[in-house]
Each structure stands twice: as structure tokens, then as C-alpha cells.
Scaffold this motif. Structure first.
Motif, PDB file in Angstrom:
ATOM      1  N   LEU A 211       1.011  19.344  45.964  1.00 56.23           N
ATOM      2  CA  LEU A 211      -0.415  19.165  46.229  1.00 56.23           C
ATOM      3  C   LEU A 211      -0.642  18.159  47.348  1.00 56.23           C
ATOM      4  O   LEU A 211      -1.516  18.342  48.201  1.00 56.23           O
ATOM      5  CB  LEU A 211      -1.128  18.708  44.952  1.00 56.23           C
ATOM      6  CG  LEU A 211      -1.305  19.768  43.860  1.00 56.23           C
ATOM      7  CD1 LEU A 211      -1.655  19.115  42.528  1.00 56.23           C
ATOM      8  CD2 LEU A 211      -2.379  20.788  44.258  1.00 56.23           C
ATOM      9  N   GLN A 212       0.150  17.099  47.360  1.00 53.47           N
ATOM     10  CA  GLN A 212      -0.006  16.094  48.411  1.00 53.47           C
ATOM     11  C   GLN A 212       0.287  16.670  49.793  1.00 53.47           C
ATOM     12  O   GLN A 212      -0.250  16.204  50.795  1.00 53.47           O
ATOM     13  CB  GLN A 212       0.918  14.906  48.135  1.00 53.47           C
ATOM     14  CG  GLN A 212       0.511  14.090  46.918  1.00 53.47           C
ATOM     15  CD  GLN A 212       1.464  12.949  46.653  1.00 53.47           C
ATOM     16  OE1 GLN A 212       1.643  12.070  47.490  1.00 53.47           O
ATOM     17  NE2 GLN A 212       2.097  12.955  45.485  1.00 53.47           N
ATOM     18  N   GLU A 213       1.141  17.685  49.847  1.00 48.02           N
ATOM     19  CA  GLU A 213       1.468  18.321  51.126  1.00 48.02           C
ATOM     20  C   GLU A 213       0.398  19.306  51.576  1.00 48.02           C
ATOM     21  O   GLU A 213       0.505  19.888  52.659  1.00 48.02           O
ATOM     22  CB  GLU A 213       2.815  19.041  51.025  1.00 48.02           C
ATOM     23  CG  GLU A 213       4.003  18.110  50.850  1.00 48.02           C
ATOM     24  CD  GLU A 213       5.321  18.857  50.811  1.00 48.02           C
ATOM     25  OE1 GLU A 213       5.330  20.064  51.141  1.00 48.02           O
ATOM     26  OE2 GLU A 213       6.338  18.250  50.452  1.00 48.02           O
ATOM     27  N   GLY A 214      -0.618  19.520  50.751  1.00 46.40           N
ATOM     28  CA  GLY A 214      -1.711  20.407  51.140  1.00 46.40           C
ATOM     29  C   GLY A 214      -1.598  21.823  50.622  1.00 46.40           C
ATOM     30  O   GLY A 214      -2.402  22.691  50.992  1.00 46.40           O
ATOM     31  N   HIS A 215      -0.613  22.090  49.757  1.00 47.78           N
ATOM     32  CA  HIS A 215      -0.457  23.431  49.203  1.00 47.78           C
ATOM     33  C   HIS A 215      -1.333  23.595  47.957  1.00 47.78           C
ATOM     34  O   HIS A 215      -1.584  22.625  47.227  1.00 47.78           O
ATOM     35  CB  HIS A 215       1.003  23.697  48.839  1.00 47.78           C
ATOM     36  CG  HIS A 215       1.965  23.414  49.954  1.00 47.78           C
ATOM     37  ND1 HIS A 215       1.837  23.981  51.203  1.00 47.78           N
ATOM     38  CD2 HIS A 215       3.065  22.609  50.015  1.00 47.78           C
ATOM     39  CE1 HIS A 215       2.816  23.551  51.984  1.00 47.78           C
ATOM     40  NE2 HIS A 215       3.566  22.711  51.296  1.00 47.78           N
ATOM     41  N   ALA A 216      -1.774  24.798  47.704  1.00 50.26           N
ATOM     42  CA  ALA A 216      -2.494  25.110  46.465  1.00 50.26           C
ATOM     43  C   ALA A 216      -1.465  25.386  45.371  1.00 50.26           C
ATOM     44  O   ALA A 216      -0.466  26.071  45.613  1.00 50.26           O
ATOM     45  CB  ALA A 216      -3.392  26.320  46.664  1.00 50.26           C
ATOM     46  N   VAL A 217      -1.704  24.855  44.176  1.00 50.90           N
ATOM     47  CA  VAL A 217      -0.724  24.965  43.097  1.00 50.90           C
ATOM     48  C   VAL A 217      -1.400  25.461  41.823  1.00 50.90           C
ATOM     49  O   VAL A 217      -2.431  24.927  41.404  1.00 50.90           O
ATOM     50  CB  VAL A 217      -0.039  23.608  42.819  1.00 50.90           C
ATOM     51  CG1 VAL A 217       0.905  23.722  41.622  1.00 50.90           C
ATOM     52  CG2 VAL A 217       0.724  23.129  44.050  1.00 50.90           C
TER      53      VAL A 217
END
Length: 524
Positions: A211-217
Motif C-alpha cells: 500500500l505504501q508503494e501506491g498499489h491497491a490491495v
């Protein structure tokens, strides 16, 4: 104005400029340790060497005047090898740790010494940032971790290890008690989606970092509540409210939970692979075999067909299915929660590399020099700046009070390098693949001086570049600093047995900033 060529790039520089100046004008990176702009070249480190006009002897670029028609090579194999050797010779006499033994042994790699310094200074919000940089569930781990870090704590050689796990719990509980607990900033959205099968500590940890990297989880679990194996721990040790509070933070960071959803029944792995850019199988308590993992992922064998197997590369967490990764208890032996959290962090790194289209290598091990086995009397040197008090005692499963946390943090020996992230010797050693032990023959004992209110000086980390001596001399500070000794025994000293405070006065900031290693560093 001389015109020369560096790595097949032509450049014109003012008269009197060095080859190093010319390279920087071109944007060519040549490493330096003993060089400081505005000061005469010292040429002691020899890491800035270059090859000149195909001559057999390399030359230090910081002292080499640019001449018309010069042909310089700064990146050829001969130069790179010479720089590596120069770094290894400097490391041969290096006395100190880049990373503290506690951090090295922590499965999640948390910067424990930094957290402890922040607690001691009263910076609990900063300590929360430090803890959560690596650990997604610190309040949980503060209660259930088997504390391998304490087995590596050097303080145990004097009396007893620092209560690291309880200090981590103190930081985490203090953070949870705030109206707005700390949440890291998410990077801009990448447009990539990751499905995580399993809402236990491995899946939660992976989600936290992805999530911190900007991905949706999206986290999928067949149970009706997140936490997985954590709910099997006695509530007297780990209350469900603690699990819920930390899982809620993962939701606030942006995770979506699909609970009561069984992979293989309610959704298939094929569907997840179709709808998401990557899938992580963090299914927990399967035995670490290819067949069992496949069954937990809903890949049950069909009648008349061979059993489905799902192989896993433990270094990269990739499985034999494209875009599918696996981590946690289903891929290895051992059920310790901290191992599960560490697996999630490492798997998130590998998935992030995959989503970015980069080589999937998993986490890169940072360059590190370890002091190793202590020489006689060295533990006394470490203890000189620590509180001699005994380890704080608490009742089982009881937290530290604020006063106890401050007292316990004062027991830390701070074995780590206080400038590990900015030490250029460490940076270049990692960049050039230097081997710390290649020429090592440690005979000098660890030594530190703390006779300055803000500074600590460790002579074993000094590379005799002389920058600090010249800074103090230019400032007119008396008695100043000087070199003493000969050969490998050269060290920076203070005339007339003075104190550091007398020698450098108010130049602490300049010394710490200019020192290329961590010989000069702030105490806290």
C-alpha cells in the motif's frame, strides 16, 4: 582552457581545474572520501583514481590537473578494481558495526538502536515512524515476539540484554492510544492491483508495504475476522482488541478486506490472476510442501489427472505460476509471528519489483561491517556511555511504564553506526562490492570518546583523511586536532591531552557533516 575527454565525452574546463572537477562538470560520478572542496587535495583514500592516456599507473583525480588533450577513463575494469581494493584496505582497519547485532538478527530488520535513541530522547512519534518502517503489527509483536534480537544484544555480555521487545510494545501502545495513530504516507497510485490470500500476519505485513508503494490491495480470507493464527494465542498475552486495532490501521491505509471468502470455492485462483496484476498466497498453516500449498490455494487435484504442485522460490517468493507469489507458514517451517511479518515485508518487496517490471530479486541485503567477537576489555568501552542499571523487571505480559521505558532505553550500548545511512565509506563499499574481511587483521580495540556534549568520536572508524584537522585549523580553534602515530597507527588526536570540547569548540556540525565515515557523529 584545457579540453579533455573523459569516458569518451569531451569537456572544456578553466585552467587549474582538476580531472575530478571536469568529471563533475560532465555529470560523471567519481567517488571521493578524503576530498573536500576548498581544501588542498589529501590523496590519502585513493578511491577517486582514474586511468590517464593509457598509462600503466592510475592517478587520483582530485589532485590531477586537467591538461589539454588528456584522455581519461573513469569506469574501466582496471579503475573499478583499484577502487574496490582501496576500499577493502580502508575496511581492513575499520573497527565498528554498520548495523547493531540486534538489528542484524531481527528477521524484519528493524532499526532497533535508532528506536531506542528516540525513546531516550522522548521522541516517541519518531520512534513510531522507525518501528513501522519495517513492522506492520508492532503492538502484536511487542506481546508475542520470541525476541531473537535480544539474543544478539551485546549488553548481555555485561549483565543482561536490553528489553527490546517491551520497548517496541511501549512505542506501539503509545501510538495506538493517540487519537490519530501514525500512518505512513502512500506514494502516488500505480494503477496496479494485488490480491493477498490470507489475512494473517504475513498477508497483513505484505499489504502494509505494498500500500505504501501506491498499489491497491485486497486481502481475502475464509475466516470472518483478520488475524489468522494470531487468534490462537492466549488472550491474556494477546488481546483480540490489539489485533483489531492494528488491522484497522491497515484498512485506514487503504486495504480492502474480503472476509468469509474461500479461494477454490467462492473465487478461483484463475479469477484472481485474471482480475489482479499479482497474487500473494499467504495462507498460513499449510505444511511447506508444493502439494499442500496448491490445495490451500484452491488447486485441488482433479480425478484422473496428476496432483497439482506449486513450487516456490524462497529467495524471490515467486511460484511456478506467472504472477503468483507465496510467503509465510505455507512456504517454510516455523510459526513465529515475527518470521511471518518479515516474510510479508520481503514478499512485498519482490512483488513491487515484479509490478515495476524490474528484475525480481527480493530484498537486497545492505552492506555491513561487523565488529565480530569482542577483544578483551571492549565491553567496558561500550559500557562507558550506557546506564549501568540492571534490566527492568516486569510481571509476565505487563508493559513498561514511561519511566521504565526511559530507564531501559538508557541501558543500550548503541553498537550501531550513528551515520550508517550517510557514511560514504559504506555507500561506496556496497557500490563497488568490497569485501570487508579480505585484508582484515583486527588488532585495534574499539574505542570511543564522549567528552563533548554533542559528539562521539570513534577512532576505529577514522580513515585519516585529515578533513577534521583542516576544518578546525581553518577556524583558528585551539588547541585543535592533529595526527599522531605512524603507518597504520596514524590517528587523529588532541594536543596536550585536551578534551574534544576544548579541541573543536562549536564546530560539531561542521565535523559531522564533513566526516566521510562515522568517526565523528552526534551522540543522539
Amino acid at each position: 582552457m584545457p579540453r579533455l575527454t573523459i569516458d569518451n565525452q569531451e569537456v572544456e574546463v578553466p585552467a587549474g581545474a582538476t580531472v575530478l572537477d571536469a568529471a563533475r562538470q560532465l555529470g560523471i560520478d567519481i567517488p571521493t572520501l578524503c576530498h573536500m572542496p576548498g581544501m588542498p587535495p589529501a590523496t590519502s583514500c585513493m578511491v577517486c583514481v582514474v586511468k590517464v592516456n593509457d598509462k600503466p599507473r592510475l592517478a587520483p583525480s582530485c589532485a590531477l590537473k586537467a591538461e589539454d588533450g588528456m584522455r581519461i577513463q573513469s569506469q574501466c575494469d582496471e579503475v573499478l578494481e583499484a577502487r574496490r581494493v582501496a576500499l577493502e584496505l580502508l575496511l581492513a582497519e575499520h573497527v565498528g558495526d554498520c548495523m547493531g547485532p540486534c538489528q542484524l538478527i531481527c528477521p524484519a530488520g528493524m532499526n532497533i538502536p535508532l528506536m531506542i535513541r528516540q525513546i531516550r530522547a522522548g521522541g516517541l512519534e519518531d520512534a513510531s515512524v522507525t518501528v513501522k518502517r519495517h513492522i506492520a503489527l508492532p503492538a502484536v509483536l511487542g506481546r508475542v515476539c520470541h525476541a531473537p534480537c535480544e539474543k544478539g544484544c551485546r549488553r548481555a555480555q555485561a549483565d543482561a540484554a536490553v528489553s527490546i521487545c517491551l520497548l517496541k510494545r511501549f512505542v506501539a501502545d503509545t501510538d495506538l492510544a493517540r487519537e490519530q495513530p501514525y500512518l505512513p504516507v502512500r506514494q502516488a497510485t500505480t494503477g496496479k492491483k494485488v490480491a493477498i490470500v490470507g489475512a494473517g500476519p504475513t498477508g497483513a505485513s505484505a499489504a502494509w508495504h505494498l500500500l505504501q508503494e501506491g498499489h491497491a490491495v485486497t486481502i481475502i480470507d475464509e475466516q470472518g475476522r483478520p488475524g489468522g493464527m494470531l487468534h490462537k494465542i492466549d488472550a491474556g498475552q494477546l488481546a483480540p482488541d490489539v489485533i483489531r486495532a492494528e488491522m484497522d490501521l491497515i484498512v485506514r491505509l487503504g486495504a480492502e478486506f474480503r472476509l468469509g471468502c474461500r479461494v477454490g470455492a467462492d473465487v478461483t485462483l484463475d479469477e484472481l490472476c485474471r482480475d489482479y496484476d499479482a497474487v500473494l498466497l499467504a495462507v498460513g498453516e499449510a505444511s511447506p510442501s508444493a502439494g499442500d500449498l496448491a490445495q490451500k490455494a484452491g488447486l485441488a487435484p482433479q480425478q484422473g489427472k496428476p496432483a497439482v504442485r506449486l513450487a516456490v522460490d524462497r529467495r524471490t517468493f515467486r511460484t511456478s505460476l506467472a504472477g503468483v507469489f507465496a510467503a509465510g507458514g505455507a512456504t517454510r517451517a516455523g510459526k513465529h509471528a515475527v518470521l511471518a511479518v518479515a516474510d510479508g515485508q520481503a514478499a512485498a518487496c519482490a512483488i513491487g519489483q515484479f509490478l515495476a517490471g524490474a528484475d525480481v530479486t527480493g530484498p537486497v541485503k545492505p552492506f555491513n561491517v561487523s565488529l565480530g567477537k569482542l577483544l578483551e576489555g571492549e565491553i567496558t568501552a561500550f559500557m562507558s556511555s550506557a546506564d549501568p542499571a540492571a534490566r527492568t523487571q516486569t510481571q509476565p505480559h505487563q508493559p513498561l511504564s514511561p519511566a521504565q521505558a526511559r530507564d531501559e532505553s538508557a541501558r543500550c550500548l548503541h553498537c550501531d553506526c550513528r551515520k550508517a545511512d550517510s557514511c560514504r565509506l559504506r555507500q561506496f563499499s556496497g557500490q563497488y562490492g568490497a569485501k570487508p574481511a579480505r585484508y582484515r587483521n583486527r588488532q585495534v580495540a574499539f574505542c570511543q570518546r564522549t567528552d563533548h556534549p554533542r559528539l562521539v568520536y570513534e577512532s576505529g572508524k577514522c580513515i585519516a583523511c585529515g578533513i577534521c584537522i583542516r576544518i578546525v585549523e581553518q577556524a583558528g580553534q585551539s588547541p585543535g586536532l592533529c595526527f599522531t602515530g605512524r603507518g597504520f597507527g596514524v590517528t587523529v588526536s588532541i594536543p596536550f591531552n585536551g578534551t574534544i570540547e576544548e579541541a573543536v569548540g562549536g564546530l560539531a556540525d561542521q565535523l559531522v557533516s564533513a566526516c566521510p565515515t562515522a568517526a565523528w557523529a552526534y551522540r543522539d
